[in-house]
Design a protein around this motif. Structure first.
Motif, PDB file in Angstrom:
ATOM      1  N   LEU A 150       0.325  -1.207  -0.155  1.00  0.00           N
ATOM      2  CA  LEU A 150      -0.259   0.170  -0.261  1.00  0.00           C
ATOM      3  C   LEU A 150       0.758   0.947  -0.288  1.00  0.00           C
ATOM      4  CD1 LEU A 150      -2.554  -1.082   2.722  1.00  0.00           C
ATOM      5  CD2 LEU A 150      -2.521  -1.007   0.159  1.00  0.00           C
ATOM      6  N   PRO A 151       0.511   2.292  -0.261  1.00  0.00           N
ATOM      7  CA  PRO A 151       1.315   3.437  -0.354  1.00  0.00           C
ATOM      8  C   PRO A 151       1.803   4.068   0.944  1.00  0.00           C
ATOM      9  CG  PRO A 151      -0.725   4.142  -1.521  1.00  0.00           C
ATOM     10  CD  PRO A 151      -0.820   2.831  -1.012  1.00  0.00           C
ATOM     11  N   LEU A 152       2.943   4.437   1.111  1.00  0.00           N
ATOM     12  CA  LEU A 152       2.981   5.365   2.372  1.00  0.00           C
ATOM     13  C   LEU A 152       2.438   5.966   3.141  1.00  0.00           C
ATOM     14  CD1 LEU A 152       5.460   5.369   4.432  1.00  0.00           C
ATOM     15  CD2 LEU A 152       6.599   7.180   2.861  1.00  0.00           C
ATOM     16  N   GLY A 153       1.987   5.712   3.966  1.00  0.00           N
ATOM     17  CA  GLY A 153       1.177   6.758   4.941  1.00  0.00           C
ATOM     18  C   GLY A 153       0.159   6.265   4.896  1.00  0.00           C
ATOM     19  N   MET A 154      -0.466   5.012   4.018  1.00  0.00           N
ATOM     20  CA  MET A 154      -1.932   4.776   3.898  1.00  0.00           C
ATOM     21  C   MET A 154      -1.590   3.237   4.482  1.00  0.00           C
ATOM     22  SD  MET A 154      -4.682   2.632   1.375  1.00  0.00           S
ATOM     23  CE  MET A 154      -5.561   3.874   1.131  1.00  0.00           C
ATOM     24  N   ALA A 155      -1.960   3.105   6.410  1.00  0.00           N
ATOM     25  CA  ALA A 155      -1.751   2.567   7.519  1.00  0.00           C
ATOM     26  C   ALA A 155      -2.464   1.955   8.038  1.00  0.00           C
ATOM     27  CB  ALA A 155      -0.611   2.997   7.546  1.00  0.00           C
ATOM     28  N   ALA A 217       7.693  -6.191  11.592  1.00  0.00           N
ATOM     29  CA  ALA A 217       8.076  -6.693   9.901  1.00  0.00           C
ATOM     30  C   ALA A 217       8.111  -8.330  10.247  1.00  0.00           C
ATOM     31  CB  ALA A 217       9.641  -6.119   9.856  1.00  0.00           C
ATOM     32  N   SER A 218       7.599  -8.587  10.295  1.00  0.00           N
ATOM     33  CA  SER A 218       7.779 -10.573  10.428  1.00  0.00           C
ATOM     34  C   SER A 218       6.651 -11.133   9.361  1.00  0.00           C
ATOM     35  CB  SER A 218       7.294 -11.650  11.411  1.00  0.00           C
ATOM     36  OG  SER A 218       6.748 -11.533  12.807  1.00  0.00           O
ATOM     37  N   GLY A 219       5.377 -10.351   9.119  1.00  0.00           N
ATOM     38  CA  GLY A 219       4.281 -10.332   9.224  1.00  0.00           C
ATOM     39  C   GLY A 219       3.363 -11.651   9.680  1.00  0.00           C
ATOM     40  N   GLU A 220       3.573 -11.560  10.889  1.00  0.00           N
ATOM     41  CA  GLU A 220       3.368 -12.912  11.866  1.00  0.00           C
ATOM     42  C   GLU A 220       3.143 -12.096  13.146  1.00  0.00           C
ATOM     43  OE1 GLU A 220       3.305 -16.547  11.860  1.00  0.00           O
ATOM     44  OE2 GLU A 220       3.103 -15.678  10.347  1.00  0.00           O
ATOM     45  N   MET A 221       2.985 -10.801  13.200  1.00  0.00           N
ATOM     46  CA  MET A 221       2.034  -9.814  14.351  1.00  0.00           C
ATOM     47  C   MET A 221       0.675  -9.337  13.154  1.00  0.00           C
ATOM     48  SD  MET A 221       2.958  -6.214  15.954  1.00  0.00           S
ATOM     49  CE  MET A 221       3.968  -7.004  16.971  1.00  0.00           C
ATOM     50  N   PHE A 222       0.621  -8.973  12.666  1.00  0.00           N
ATOM     51  CA  PHE A 222      -0.888  -9.124  12.128  1.00  0.00           C
ATOM     52  C   PHE A 222      -0.998  -9.329  10.771  1.00  0.00           C
ATOM     53  CE2 PHE A 222       1.465  -4.285  13.142  1.00  0.00           C
ATOM     54  CZ  PHE A 222       1.119  -4.548  14.184  1.00  0.00           C
ATOM     55  N   ARG A 223      -2.137 -10.817  11.425  1.00  0.00           N
ATOM     56  CA  ARG A 223      -2.505 -11.416   9.865  1.00  0.00           C
ATOM     57  C   ARG A 223      -3.509 -11.903   9.663  1.00  0.00           C
ATOM     58  NH1 ARG A 223      -0.360 -17.232  12.679  1.00  0.00           N
ATOM     59  NH2 ARG A 223      -1.953 -16.996  13.763  1.00  0.00           N
ATOM     60  N   ILE A 224      -3.965 -12.679   8.360  1.00  0.00           N
ATOM     61  CA  ILE A 224      -5.378 -12.015   8.539  1.00  0.00           C
ATOM     62  C   ILE A 224      -5.643 -13.413   7.602  1.00  0.00           C
ATOM     63  CG2 ILE A 224      -5.170  -9.747   7.813  1.00  0.00           C
ATOM     64  CD1 ILE A 224      -5.435 -10.418   5.596  1.00  0.00           C
ATOM     65  N   ALA A 225      -6.858 -13.793   7.358  1.00  0.00           N
ATOM     66  CA  ALA A 225      -7.252 -14.538   6.556  1.00  0.00           C
ATOM     67  C   ALA A 225      -8.418 -14.123   5.589  1.00  0.00           C
ATOM     68  CB  ALA A 225      -7.488 -16.059   7.271  1.00  0.00           C
ATOM     69  N   ILE A 226      -8.653 -15.256   4.354  1.00  0.00           N
ATOM     70  CA  ILE A 226      -9.930 -15.095   4.017  1.00  0.00           C
ATOM     71  C   ILE A 226     -10.409 -16.442   4.060  1.00  0.00           C
ATOM     72  CG2 ILE A 226     -10.057 -14.581   1.440  1.00  0.00           C
ATOM     73  CD1 ILE A 226      -8.154 -13.426   0.556  1.00  0.00           C
ATOM     74  N   GLU A 227     -12.106 -16.488   3.685  1.00  0.00           N
ATOM     75  CA  GLU A 227     -12.190 -17.929   3.968  1.00  0.00           C
ATOM     76  C   GLU A 227     -13.169 -17.624   2.882  1.00  0.00           C
ATOM     77  OE1 GLU A 227     -14.640 -20.743   6.553  1.00  0.00           O
ATOM     78  OE2 GLU A 227     -15.532 -18.346   7.031  1.00  0.00           O
ATOM     79  N   LEU A 228     -13.582 -18.623   1.809  1.00  0.00           N
ATOM     80  CA  LEU A 228     -14.516 -17.847   0.842  1.00  0.00           C
ATOM     81  C   LEU A 228     -15.718 -19.515   0.759  1.00  0.00           C
ATOM     82  CD1 LEU A 228     -12.173 -17.186  -2.280  1.00  0.00           C
ATOM     83  CD2 LEU A 228     -14.469 -16.158  -1.550  1.00  0.00           C
ATOM     84  N   ARG A 229     -16.498 -19.014   0.988  1.00  0.00           N
ATOM     85  CA  ARG A 229     -17.748 -20.693   1.231  1.00  0.00           C
ATOM     86  C   ARG A 229     -18.660 -20.392   0.820  1.00  0.00           C
ATOM     87  NH1 ARG A 229     -19.549 -20.109   7.391  1.00  0.00           N
ATOM     88  NH2 ARG A 229     -21.241 -21.386   7.079  1.00  0.00           N
ATOM     89  N   ASN A 230     -19.146 -21.097   0.227  1.00  0.00           N
ATOM     90  CA  ASN A 230     -20.666 -21.551  -0.684  1.00  0.00           C
ATOM     91  C   ASN A 230     -21.360 -23.280  -0.265  1.00  0.00           C
ATOM     92  OD1 ASN A 230     -22.901 -22.063  -2.699  1.00  0.00           O
ATOM     93  ND2 ASN A 230     -22.171 -21.100  -3.816  1.00  0.00           N
ATOM     94  N   THR A 249       8.622   3.223   9.235  1.00  0.00           N
ATOM     95  CA  THR A 249       7.364   4.276   8.798  1.00  0.00           C
ATOM     96  C   THR A 249       5.342   3.508   8.507  1.00  0.00           C
ATOM     97  OG1 THR A 249       7.142   2.742   6.894  1.00  0.00           O
ATOM     98  CG2 THR A 249       8.873   4.493   7.045  1.00  0.00           C
ATOM     99  N   GLY A 250       5.578   2.075   9.095  1.00  0.00           N
ATOM    100  CA  GLY A 250       4.258   1.653   8.863  1.00  0.00           C
ATOM    101  C   GLY A 250       3.157   0.814   7.943  1.00  0.00           C
ATOM    102  N   GLN A 251       4.522   1.602   7.302  1.00  0.00           N
ATOM    103  CA  GLN A 251       3.576   0.704   5.116  1.00  0.00           C
ATOM    104  C   GLN A 251       3.347  -0.702   5.103  1.00  0.00           C
ATOM    105  OE1 GLN A 251       6.950   1.869   1.516  1.00  0.00           O
ATOM    106  NE2 GLN A 251       4.738   1.406   0.489  1.00  0.00           N
ATOM    107  N   LEU A 252       2.542  -0.896   5.033  1.00  0.00           N
ATOM    108  CA  LEU A 252       1.791  -2.386   4.615  1.00  0.00           C
ATOM    109  C   LEU A 252       2.081  -3.004   3.625  1.00  0.00           C
ATOM    110  CD1 LEU A 252      -1.699  -1.365   6.486  1.00  0.00           C
ATOM    111  CD2 LEU A 252       0.529  -2.233   7.789  1.00  0.00           C
TER     112      LEU A 252
END
Length: 748
Positions: A150-155, A217-230, A249-252
């Protein structure tokens, strides 16, 4: 993958073999003889007996994988008999090749819901892949990995943490086919996927997963998941993702890897909007660019780069774009009690709006007399002060901080303020320790240091912080409010002057702006304070022309409850004519510039005595030398008392005046509004004595006109008798017994 299952096979006829062919292109004419109408007509005609063409479009139904693993493709089969015996086997086809020819042309679109700076925003991220179902061509390679920056500042927006929960891996059910049981409060967005395999899209949700690391910075602090269901079709696809946040900087950077080899035409991730949106817009107007590295299963080592730009068109809250942004912070300060001299909690609050620069540093100057008692507080040493591990014995207050963009910041409570040993050249410091816990995330502990300076003339306190944190744990803080409450029992106390004063602050922004703020401060009921200082003076009767004369003055306060006595504001004393100033010593006065630079470099002859003061607010007495200090524009040198102790330095400055009749007066026009127990000034005899002697002091009636003015305006005027010590006792005259008078008798 696809599994074909046949259950409850008929036992009427023995099945010796089963040969099943699934057509790759069902509408291909080569399959016409085998269609249902031909096979199950009135009479079986076989492949050469007839033709049953279809009007369906010629589209691919099956395709080979779009990856080339380098090993044969494995098929497996398992058969169970009614006698419960099981047979299984694996089969393979040759390894695939030609992945370098498989097309991969993804497109990326990123659209935020907000276009104002420093504002909560939703965002839609749409990834498209053109699908080709023409059996004469090659299918589009499946997406394996997506890395989106994401752009720098979109955090990350701290405001989103209020009420936010996390979904554990167990609740998510990763590695299982069961439906996720994530709490609703962990849902931060929705997903919509279109695939050529189905006529309808597959919907789903984006969940915040539980924290797995303390490194943003590890990616293991802020984790997300997608679940697709039908549920109707029995589809449940879970794809875990990582969000790495730059610690500075907080850049994501979001990463989804090992996506299933599922063909799709587009997938849209929509992160929720609103006041508690999980993302915030950049702090500056102008074009903002999102970039992505996209990898296919065909060429997992080759990234396809994509970028797109959107514009931030206004400042927060509809304000015009400005570079740098405006800075108009708010400031409030005050004591909980306005009783003069009383112990009281003291509160300061700093605020800023979304349209303002972030706060970088603050400095607060307290009014004279508003101070703290250190007699019962332990000063926190290093390294505990910097590590944020000070003990309760050093704690003096609490902190609340509001962080995040939008109308509903997230408030962090439980911060504590500790007083420390000297810091950055100041006699005292502060260690402000705030736990950075927001919703399901623990970002550690934030420690902010500050120096506490003491004005040597007024004893006013000035607290100046180090740089305030701008990014904590990869999350821009965007401080909106800081409230500091100094509330240790019997620590902070009010002045004993009821004059109108102010608490002054200087607040610096992170883009160079600075704002001066002031809040009115005034205590009341000064008339309830007593003012009964006791003053005694003595001198030695042994004087000489070479060594001059001495003088010892002692001031003491009654042993009364704290806050019941008014402190001294001004003092004036007139020495008797018998104790004039010694001109030789006056001529050795220290130049003011030298004294201001370092009193230790003053000429030895300018040191004329010593002083000692005790105060109930410090655990030690203050002591130091007394100087004559010359100021070029004044006729006579000042008498300056330098008191030092516990890291504090206080300079008491007395203006000297010698009248035409030779009477010396000293006026201390500004005495700090600080309680004292005792104060003693000693001007000894010696070659550099401050005073000379006229006549025999032992035979003189020495009086010192004295005026004390309290901080609340009360006055004590008296003529203080100077006791003369060391004088010989007066000799008693011998007693002579009188003879009785003779009686005379009158005769006639």
């Amino acid at each position: 993958g696809i599994s074909i299952v046949s259950r409850d096979t008929s036992t009427s006829l023995p099945v010796m073999t089963a040969d099943i062919t699934v057509w790759g292109v069902p509408a291909d004419p080569s399959h016409d003889p085998y269609r249902g109408d031909c096979v199950y007509g009135a009479e079986y005609q076989g492949p050469n007996g007839g033709s049953c063409p279809t009007q369906a479009p010629r589209r691919a139904f099956l395709r080979l994988p779009t990856s080339c693993p380098g090993s044969p493709l494995a098929f497996s089969a398992t058969a169970d008999s009614y006698e419960n015996s099981e047979t299984s086997g694996t089969f393979s086809s040759p390894a695939l090749s030609g992945c370098e020819f498989v097309p991969f042309a993804p497109e990326l679109a990123v659209e935020p819901t907000g276009t104002a700076t420093n504002s909560p925003t939703g965002v839609s991220v749409r990834l498209s892949l053109p699908q080709n179902d023409n059996p004469a061509g090659l299918a589009e390679a499946d997406l394996k990995k997506a890395v989106v920056r994401l752009p720098l500042g979109m955090a990350l927006n701290p405001s989103a943490a209020d009420g936010l929960q996390a979904c554990s891996d167990q609740q998510l059910g990763l590695g299982t086919e069961r439906v996720a049981a994530c709490p609703d409060a962990s849902k931060v967005g929705t997903v919509l996927l279109h695939t050529p395999l189905l006529t309808e899209p597959i919907e789903g949700a984006i969940y915040v997963r539980s924290q797995n690391s303390g490194d943003p910075a590890s990616g293991e602090m802020f984790r997300i998941a997608i679940e697709l269901r039908n549920d109707q079709r029995g589809i449940d696809i879970k794809l875990p993702g990582q969000v790495a946040a730059d610690p500075m900087t907080g850049q994501l950077t979001s990463t989804f890897d090992d996506a299933p080899q599922l063909p799709f035409s587009d997938i849209t991730l929509s992160f929720k909007a609103g006041a508690r949106a999980p993302l915030t817009t950049p702090a500056s107007c102008g074009p903002q660019t999102t970039t992505a590295d996209l990898y296919s299963w065909a060429r997992p080592d080759l990234a396809v780069h994509r970028s797109m730009t959107f514009d931030v068109v206004s400042g927060a809250d509809g304000t015009p774009c400005a570079s740098p942004p405006a800075f108009n912070p708010g400031f409030d300060a005050g004591a909980a009690s306005v009783q003069a001299g009383a112990f009281t909690p003291f509160l300061t609050t700093f605020t800023r709006g979304d349209a303002d620069q972030s706060m970088q540093r603050v400095s607060v100057k307290l009014p004279p007399g508003l101070s703290g008692s250190l007699s019962s507080v332990a000063l926190c040493p290093e390294p505990q002060a910097s590590l944020g591990t000070c003990g309760r014995e050093s704690e003096i207050g609490t902190v609340t901080a509001g962080a995040g963009d939008g109308p509903t910041p997230f408030y962090v409570t439980g911060g504590r303020v500790f007083i420390t040993k000297p810091y950055r050249g100041a006699p005292f410091g502060l260690s402000v320790v705030v736990p950075a816990k927001a919703g399901p995330f623990d970002l550690g502990t934030v420690v902010v240091r500050a120096r506490v300076d003491v004005d040597p003339h007024t004893a006013q306190l000035t607290v100046t912080t180090d740089a305030l944190p701008q990014v904590v744990g990869g999350v821009p803080v965007n401080l909106r409010l800081v409230n500091v409450t100094i509330d240790r029992a019997e620590f902070t106390f009010n002045p004993t002057s009821c004059d109108a004063m102010s608490v002054n602050a200087t607040i610096a922004g992170n883009q160079g702006a600075s704002a001066a703020r002031s809040d009115h401060f005034q205590v009341t009921n000064c008339g309830a304070l007593a003012f009964k200082p006791k003053f005694t003076v003595s001198t030695s009767g042994h004087t000489s022309r070479a060594r001059g004369a001495s003088l010892t003055a002692k001031l003491s306060y009654p042993n009364a409850p704290a806050g019941s006595q008014a402190n001294i504001a001004r003092v004036k004393v007139d020495l008797p004519r018998q104790l004039p100033s010694r001109l030789k010593t006056l001529q050795q006065a220290c130049p003011a510039a030298t004294f201001a630079g370092n009193p230790a470099e003053c000429p030895p002859g300018s040191v004329i005595g010593s002083a000692k003061a005790s105060t109930p607010i410090l655990p030690v007495s203050l002591t130091g030398p007394v100087y004559f200090v010359s100021n070029g524009g004044e006729a006579f040198p000042d008498l300056v008392v330098v008191l030092q102790g516990y890291g504090v330095t206080v300079d008491l400055v007395g203006s000297t005046f010698i009248s035409k009749t030779g009477i010396t007066s000293s006026t201390f026009k500004s005495v700090p509004d600080v309680p004292v127990n005792t104060f003693q000034l000693t001007l000894p005899e010696g070659p550099n004595s401050a005073l000379a002697a006229n006549g025999n002091l032992c035979k003189s009636n020495l009086q010192m006109p004295t005026a004390f003015v309290a901080q609340d305006g009360a006055e004590v005027r008296q003529s203080t008798k100077i006791a003369t010590t060391g004088c010989p006792k007066a000799k008693k005259k011998p007693h002579v017994k009188k003879k009785p008078a003779k009686r005379h008798t009158k005769t006639h």
